[in-house]
Design an enzyme around this catalytic site. Structure first.
Site, mmCIF file in Angstrom:
data_model
loop_
_atom_site.group_PDB
_atom_site.id
_atom_site.type_symbol
_atom_site.label_atom_id
_atom_site.label_comp_id
_atom_site.label_asym_id
_atom_site.label_seq_id
_atom_site.Cartn_x
_atom_site.Cartn_y
_atom_site.Cartn_z
ATOM 1 N N VAL A 60 0.846 -1.205 0.000
ATOM 2 C CA VAL A 60 0.000 0.000 0.000
ATOM 3 C C VAL A 60 0.879 1.251 0.000
ATOM 4 O O VAL A 60 0.616 2.229 -0.716
ATOM 5 C CB VAL A 60 -0.971 -0.009 1.204
ATOM 6 N N CYS A 61 1.950 1.221 0.793
ATOM 7 C CA CYS A 61 2.865 2.372 0.857
ATOM 8 C C CYS A 61 3.471 2.648 -0.510
ATOM 9 O O CYS A 61 3.679 3.809 -0.890
ATOM 10 C CB CYS A 61 3.984 2.115 1.860
ATOM 11 N N THR A 62 3.754 1.588 -1.266
ATOM 12 C CA THR A 62 4.315 1.766 -2.609
ATOM 13 C C THR A 62 3.350 2.570 -3.470
ATOM 14 O O THR A 62 3.758 3.470 -4.215
ATOM 15 C CB THR A 62 4.608 0.380 -3.237
ATOM 16 N N LEU A 65 3.265 6.390 -1.952
ATOM 17 C CA LEU A 65 4.455 7.192 -2.282
ATOM 18 C C LEU A 65 4.456 7.536 -3.776
ATOM 19 O O LEU A 65 4.862 8.631 -4.172
ATOM 20 C CB LEU A 65 5.723 6.439 -1.881
#
Ligand code: BEZ
Length: 231
Positions: A60-62, A65
């Site tokens: 999810v962070c990918t 960002l």
């Protein structure tokens, strides 16, 4: 969310980032900043480590960002800086960036990402998830005075909505422009009317908004919902 909150000054920590090392107040000086952190729960981290991966490479962070990189021009247009934070080291952040940019076409990670491999910074910035007792999906919008103006805290299972980050930022910028004499109503977008703060009398409102304002006629007849067009 115990720890620093709305109105508090962000501690002037010296941080190591993918760009260079700096003190937070030097970065915040003279502009608004969106400071956002990323979770890597201890359980998740453990499973990644056993697969030979590091905490940065979370799915999810990918996407988040990457979206920040894609929206970077929107923030730049508003004179707003971005600053990411993830609980891993600089080399890991640098290794992660090609994945981030590849997953979101058109994204360029031009903003710095703070390294916090020992999780020493996140508690000081109140970016802890109390359920997972680890780094959280938190976001602070910090004013040029280094104070927190808005905070989001999402669980690790829910990615943030960048349109909402921008919308909330536009609301803060609009309220600041009008010295908090206005507020923005539900689902407000730039160019839509704003509401006049209840702290402003009708007499003051006439001076502040010479173009006029409308008072909603409501059953209570209290005249508290006043709308002005400031675009
Ligand atoms: C993610 O960014 O995908 C994530 C991080 C921690 C827990 C669950 C998901």
């Amino acid at each position: 969310m115990p720890g620093i909150t709305l109105g508090d000054t962000v501690p002037n920590l010296e941080v190591e980032t993918t760009h260079k090392n700096f003190k937070l107040h030097d970065y915040f000086a003279d502009s608004w900043t969106v400071l956002f952190s990323h979770p890597a729960s201890p359980i998740y981290l453990l499973s990644l480590l056993t697969n030979g991966l590091k905490g940065d490479f979370t799915p999810v962070c990918t996407t988040e960002l990457g979206a920040m990189g894609k929206y970077a021009h929107e923030f730049e247009q508003r004179g707003v800086k971005l600053l990411g934070l993830s609980c891993d080291d600089i080399q890991s952040h640098k290794d992660w960036i090609p994945d981030i940019e590849a997953f979101t076409p058109g994204s360029k990670v031009t903003y710095p990402i703070i390294a916090d491999p020992n999780k020493e910074i996140i508690p000081q910035l109140n970016m802890i998830d109390p359920i997972e007792n680890g780094p959280s999906r938190a976001l602070h919008i910090v004013g040029p005075d280094c104070k927190i103006k808005l905070s989001f805290l999402y669980p690790s299972t829910t990615g943030r909505n960048m349109d909402e980050v921008l919308r909330a930022l536009d609301s803060l910028l609009m309220a600041a422009k009008h010295k908090n004499k206005i507020a923005t109503p539900v689902n407000w977008k730039p160019d839509e009317p704003v509401v006049i703060s209840p702290a402003v009398s009708d007499e003051e409102a006439k001076k502040l908004f010479p173009q006029g304002f409308k008072t909603a006629e409501l059953p209570s007849k209290k005249g508290y919902l006043r709308v002005a067009d400031v675009s």
